[in-house]
Write an enzyme that holds these catalytic residues in place. Structure first.
Site, PDB file in Angstrom:
ATOM      1  N   MET A   1       0.832  -1.204   0.000  1.00  0.00           N
ATOM      2  CA  MET A   1       0.000   0.000   0.000  1.00  0.00           C
ATOM      3  C   MET A   1       0.873   1.263   0.000  1.00  0.00           C
ATOM      4  SD  MET A   1      -3.022  -1.265  -0.085  1.00  0.00           S
ATOM      5  CE  MET A   1      -3.192  -3.002  -0.382  1.00  0.00           C
ATOM      6  N   SER A   2       0.545   2.222   0.863  1.00  0.00           N
ATOM      7  CA  SER A   2       1.251   3.507   0.818  1.00  0.00           C
ATOM      8  C   SER A   2       2.691   3.449   1.286  1.00  0.00           C
ATOM      9  CB  SER A   2       0.496   4.542   1.654  1.00  0.00           C
ATOM     10  OG  SER A   2      -0.720   4.854   1.016  1.00  0.00           O
ATOM     11  N   LEU A   3       3.089   2.327   1.826  1.00  0.00           N
ATOM     12  CA  LEU A   3       4.510   2.143   2.142  1.00  0.00           C
ATOM     13  C   LEU A   3       5.329   2.327   0.864  1.00  0.00           C
ATOM     14  CD1 LEU A   3       5.728  -0.718   4.452  1.00  0.00           C
ATOM     15  CD2 LEU A   3       6.895  -0.329   2.302  1.00  0.00           C
ATOM     16  N   THR A   4       4.684   2.050  -0.279  1.00  0.00           N
ATOM     17  CA  THR A   4       5.281   2.310  -1.596  1.00  0.00           C
ATOM     18  C   THR A   4       5.863   3.722  -1.691  1.00  0.00           C
ATOM     19  OG1 THR A   4       3.537   0.899  -2.521  1.00  0.00           O
ATOM     20  CG2 THR A   4       4.779   2.262  -4.086  1.00  0.00           C
ATOM     21  N   LYS A   5       5.165   4.670  -1.061  1.00  0.00           N
ATOM     22  CA  LYS A   5       5.588   6.077  -1.167  1.00  0.00           C
ATOM     23  C   LYS A   5       7.020   6.268  -0.671  1.00  0.00           C
ATOM     24  CE  LYS A   5       0.964   8.172  -0.522  1.00  0.00           C
ATOM     25  NZ  LYS A   5       0.075   6.991  -0.532  1.00  0.00           N
TER      26      LYS A   5
END
Lengths: 445, 445
Positions: free
Chosen positions: A160-164
């Protein structure tokens, strides 16, 4: 049938694909009588099992069930089977093995959850938080590793937003290499964004999400811009009559300004995708290719990772990555070790130093992240600003890479919490991480 | 704009996804003034390149352009970026390197194309056939290897119906292990197929495609059953009002009988998917999982492979595999070596022996494959029945693994010929393979 995901009605709309990647972290958790972690075990529930899968066990993109609780507990480790994706190759090398020094005492460690007056054990917190995978590295050695739900040591999990934080790290590398100037305007690198809100923002403001954007990720509002972003990024053929932008880039061009850049932190996924675009303009490569070249093929990863892509093949830099638990641990260790892996400098030390120095606490305070008091945000990492100088990559439903430099600890958790917003699990996870860090530091003495 | 793919109108219909995997091999090539291989080079054409990709360079599933010539020359190495897929893991081992004894003389070898009176060189044939990758192994060593178009040694290529030979091999393994009885009726293993045409066919008849099915793969006929199969297998959300079966399995249940099983060979993709279903019923595993466990993780593969899946996650056993050139070579060598790899028996010798003994030439002759006179079909492999006992896995647009036991040669070709049917390239490829085989045998003397 007592478990109803609080977002499920919206998710069952036309464009459910990106939903879970976009939830704002300060979205308040709502009380629901969800199935427990044990009750919702995706293997026991039998999602997508059998030849054929019985109808009631089918998870589908079309009706949104694939990303509604409890079905999402299966889907988080099977994203590519639902969506188009692009590979992040680990290259031809053999995986770099870890040294194990498992510490069975960790399970019994106690901590006080935020806002409660009764302690909980570490092991209890794993169940409470619908953990799918948990890894703790201390001084580079694995002291704790467990798998639950549909995750195994052989597959990958949506982060999820850990991608950022990967996107932010790639940008920080380019800055450290002198290839990207954070003080330049976004429009210098991406002329297509000149007329959008990003046009007169600096790259640094995008990296730290202090842009002033008319962009709401409020799921309760059917007119929130996130739905347009989601529709644009949806990789499936557009419904008849669709007139909106196609793809992440085209959507970014439509984002309007609201306020003044540089004043307040505002957690908005579109910043990460704008940064992904900037990175690709500078390098001529997609973030997937860069992640492979700069990191995934360099530190003995054991599984290829992948990104979800839009209909134009653009990787979702704001939330589309799936990766293996131990590989995320390797990445965390690389960051803890200031860009070194097994003694060799893989990414510039300056890139990691820039992350660690943190962002503006004042700007962060203005964002209203009431649960994360005193934190800051830098290079798309969350900086706790605590006594251990801990910082983290975070994604909805409980994903994290939590790095505690003082304790020499890297902790990776992958999860499928029924509530997307991390405010639902932070009270039972952040103090638990600190308890483990304290224990590891005590042990050293 | 002189190049128009002869299937493009149909492919631009609602369900283009499976089209290229389903074309019958006896579909006659039509004469068109296609761009040449050099003119249609997908890298030079710039498909899906740039940030953003210019509009005229976008390939899309929605409008069918992703699998129309010349765009398909890009898409054959990027299937997962357009479609949901499932991984076929190569496991944690380091790739097994090949020994190289490259033979520069091969390029100048001459052969007489079928139906022509002027010879052509081997090298010319590669361009003529829109080759993307070509590998020749002689006695297990690489004597020839080249990459064209969008294929590199680092990525994978759609192998189309060549996939069927993997399905057939997995079934042959189960037969050799005594876990699958080829003389039993299909309905014994898959009760769901009892009322369909497959119900009273034997497993052997499915393996050799001598089932009698009311199923046409005639692209010229808009009422051909292939369109229904394609619609059922399409992984994207179904259009409003769609009432047909969802997924491969559900479609197979609707197939009607026409004629008597066991009499004539009829090349119909649904047999491969029925066999995939049988295999999964017997083993409790998907063909993707089995391919990984039995083969992909056992012979030093260098890239994970993958299958396209339907909306229920079922791998397309009839045409959905993508794999790397050298990895297909490793598989071919495994077959040539009777299931042994580097001295170790990986799959039962009896399984390979069953393939090599071939099928009924009489049944094959009834199928009207005018271009492949005297051939037979066994375990979803094409048996040339020639003096070298050569046999092949074949897929549309020019995919092949061609094994010549007498010459101790394994040849893999991946291609993106504008015409799907192999009858368009066989005249320039099959005699070329024989010329190389003859040369390698002469060299030995």
């Amino acid at each position: 049938m007592r478990q109803i995901h609080f977002l499920s009605k919206i998710e069952k709309g036309l464009f459910p694909v990106l939903v879970a990647c976009l939830v704002t972290p300060n979205l308040q958790a709502q009380q629901h009588d969800f199935l427990s972690a044990k009750e919702s075990d995706p293997i026991k529930m039998g999602w997508m099992q059998g030849f054929p899968t019985p109808k009631e066990k089918v998870l589908s993109v079309a009706d949104g069930s694939f990303f509604s609780f409890p079905g999402l507990r299966y889907s988080v480790v099977h994203m590519r089977e639902f969506l188009p994706t692009v590979n992040v190759s680990r290259g031809p090398d053999k995986p770099a093995p870890f040294t194990y020094e498992l510490d069975p005492k960790i399970d019994a460690l106690e901590f006080l959850p935020w806002g409660e007056n009764k302690t909980m054990t570490w092991e209890q917190s794993l169940w409470k938080n619908y953990t799918d995978g948990i890894l703790i590295l201390h001084k580079g050695k694995i002291v704790y590793e467990r798998y639950f739900g549909a995750l195994t040591e052989k597959n990958v999990h949506a982060v999820m937003s850990l991608t950022k934080s990967f996107t932010g790290t790639l940008a920080a590398i380019l800055v450290a290499e002198g290839r990207l100037d954070p003080n330049k305007l976004v429009s210098f690198y991406v002329p297509e964004l000149k007329k959008s809100a990003f046009g007169d923002a600096t790259v640094r403001q995008v990296m730290d999400m202090t842009t002033a954007l008319k962009y709401s990720e409020d799921y309760a509002d059917p007119k929130a811009e996130l739905w347009d972003f989601s529709a644009a990024g949806n990789p499936f053929p557009k419904p008849k009559g669709y007139k909106g932008p196609v793809g992440y880039y085209a959507y970014l061009e439509t984002v309007k300004k609201q306020g003044k850049h540089g004043e307040a932190f505002g957690y908005k996924t579109v910043n990460s995708d704008a940064l992904g675009w900037i990175i690709s303009k500078v390098t001529g490569k997609s973030v997937a290719q860069l992640l492979s070249e700069n990191i995934w093929s360099k530190i003995g990863m054991e599984e290829d990772a992948y990104y979800q892509v839009d209909a134009l093949g653009v990787p979702f830099a704001g939330g589309g990555l799936s990766a293996g638990l131990r590989d995320l641990g390797r990445f965390g260790q690389l960051i803890l070790d200031m860009g070194k892996w097994h003694g060799k400098q893989i990414i510039p030390m300056a890139a990691v130093a820039d992350i660690e120095k943190g962002g503006s606490k004042e700007a962060f305070a203005k964002s209203g992240h009431s649960g994360l008091k005193g934190w800051s945000y830098r290079d798309m990492w969350w900086i706790t600003e605590n006594a251990d100088s801990a910082f983290a990559a975070r994604g909805v439903h409980g994903q994290t890479i939590y790095i505690d430099p003082k304790a020499e600890m890297v902790l990776v958790r992958l999860a499928s919490h029924p509530v997307a917003a991390n405010s639902a699990n932070d009270p039972y996870s952040l103090p638990a991480y600190q308890a483990v860090a304290n224990y590891l530091m005590r042990k050293e003495k």
